[in-house]
Design an enzyme around this catalytic site. Structure first.
Site, PDB file in Angstrom:
ATOM      1  N   HIS A  45     154.051  -7.831 -37.955  1.00 54.07           N
ATOM      2  CA  HIS A  45     155.024  -8.751 -38.548  1.00 54.07           C
ATOM      3  C   HIS A  45     156.184  -7.978 -39.183  1.00 54.07           C
ATOM      4  O   HIS A  45     156.209  -7.792 -40.411  1.00 54.07           O
ATOM      5  CB  HIS A  45     154.330  -9.653 -39.588  1.00 54.07           C
ATOM      6  CG  HIS A  45     153.533 -10.746 -38.950  1.00 54.07           C
ATOM      7  ND1 HIS A  45     154.096 -11.951 -38.564  1.00 54.07           N
ATOM      8  CD2 HIS A  45     152.239 -10.793 -38.574  1.00 54.07           C
ATOM      9  CE1 HIS A  45     153.169 -12.711 -38.010  1.00 54.07           C
ATOM     10  NE2 HIS A  45     152.035 -12.031 -37.996  1.00 54.07           N
ATOM     11  N   CYS A 105     154.088 -11.493 -32.936  1.00 61.53           N
ATOM     12  CA  CYS A 105     152.733 -12.035 -32.984  1.00 61.53           C
ATOM     13  C   CYS A 105     152.548 -13.102 -31.890  1.00 61.53           C
ATOM     14  O   CYS A 105     152.541 -12.754 -30.709  1.00 61.53           O
ATOM     15  CB  CYS A 105     152.431 -12.546 -34.390  1.00 61.53           C
ATOM     16  SG  CYS A 105     150.673 -12.691 -34.733  1.00 61.53           S
ATOM     17  N   GLU A 139     159.026  -8.950 -39.824  1.00 60.07           N
ATOM     18  CA  GLU A 139     159.817  -9.790 -40.743  1.00 60.07           C
ATOM     19  C   GLU A 139     159.296  -9.701 -42.169  1.00 60.07           C
ATOM     20  O   GLU A 139     159.987 -10.087 -43.099  1.00 60.07           O
ATOM     21  CB  GLU A 139     159.841 -11.246 -40.244  1.00 60.07           C
ATOM     22  CG  GLU A 139     158.628 -12.095 -40.575  1.00 60.07           C
ATOM     23  CD  GLU A 139     157.407 -11.816 -39.698  1.00 60.07           C
ATOM     24  OE1 GLU A 139     157.469 -10.921 -38.827  1.00 60.07           O
ATOM     25  OE2 GLU A 139     156.387 -12.518 -39.882  1.00 60.07           O
TER      26      GLU A 139
END
Ligand SMILES: [Mn+2]
Length: 239
Positions: free
Chosen positions: A213, A108, A215
């Site tokens: 994202h 990001c 993660e």
């Protein structure tokens, strides 16, 4: 076996008085075989070299918006500026990471940092683009559920080659997108509405940024693979 040490850049709370790091970054690095450490950004910039002497790789994490003056614009009304101390630190950090050819993954804001570092430009607010076709809510303002969309990967990109496919599904929570890719960067991921979702410099061991994202979805093998690439490349790196 000694795990590669991966520095994770930190974010901040609204008052910019506390460091923050969503658990997913460190958890994803650990799950992929790395040893995560979180980097404080209000650091003396002259210590960056000492950090990088010890680190094997870097994860540039997400956050708010980088100063658009980098590409000759003023702040968009919907912009939320990142702590200027964070921007200053990460600008200096990425320059030295690149100089040392240290493996780097950007998420990001991290991918936007990679682009601006190379002289690229951003669309500051995707809804202003009014792309043709089926609209995609890239901002996913309603955070009660995670919106997802398809991306197509460049077949020769590192991630497409390592996954063995060119179509994946990603989450989405961003209001900016790359308008022009910076020097030496190629677009590796694109949403169906044409929004650029990933970049890489194929001449470096790993210099890859994604707009989604991973993660938050590293229980999914496709997204865990991004962290495994960071760990693999960082394992081959002697600090
Ligand atoms: Mn998106």
């Amino acid at each position: 076996m000694i795990r590669p040490l991966i520095g994770i850049t930190s974010d901040h709370n609204a008052e910019q008085k506390q460091y923050l790091s969503p658990h997913g970054y460190a958890a994803s690095v650990e799950r992929a075989g790395g040893l995560p450490v979180i980097l404080p950004y209000r650091a003396d910039l002259s210590l960056i070299g000492q950090y990088l002497d010890r680190l094997n790789g870097i994860l540039f994490s997400g956050g708010n918006d980088l100063d658009p003056a980098a590409y000759g614009e003023s702040w968009h009304p919907n912009a939320v500026p990142v702590d200027p101390f964070r921007e200053r630190f990460e600008r200096a950090l990425i320059a030295e990471v690149e100089r040392r050819r240290l493996p780097a993954l950007g998420v990001c804001l991290g991918s936007q940092l990679m682009n601006l570092h190379r002289g690229g430009a951003m669309n500051q607010f995707i809804p202003d683009l009014k792309p043709a076709g089926e609209p995609i809510d890239h901002r996913n303002v309603n955070r009660d559920w995670v919106d997802r969309h398809a991306v197509s990967l460049l077949p020769e990109s590192l991630i497409a080659r390592t996954l063995g496919k060119t179509d994946i599904v990603v989450n989405t929570s961003h209001k900016q997108s790359i308008r022009t890719a910076g020097r030496g960067l190629r677009v590796i991921a694109t949403a169906p509405d044409g929004v650029i979702e990933g970049i890489e410099d194929p001449t470096l061991p790993l210099f890859m940024g994604v707009q989604w994202h991973p993660e938050r979805m590293s229980d999914d093998a496709d997204h865990r693979r991004l962290f495994e690439l960071l760990i693999e490349k960082s394992s081959q790196q002697s600090p």
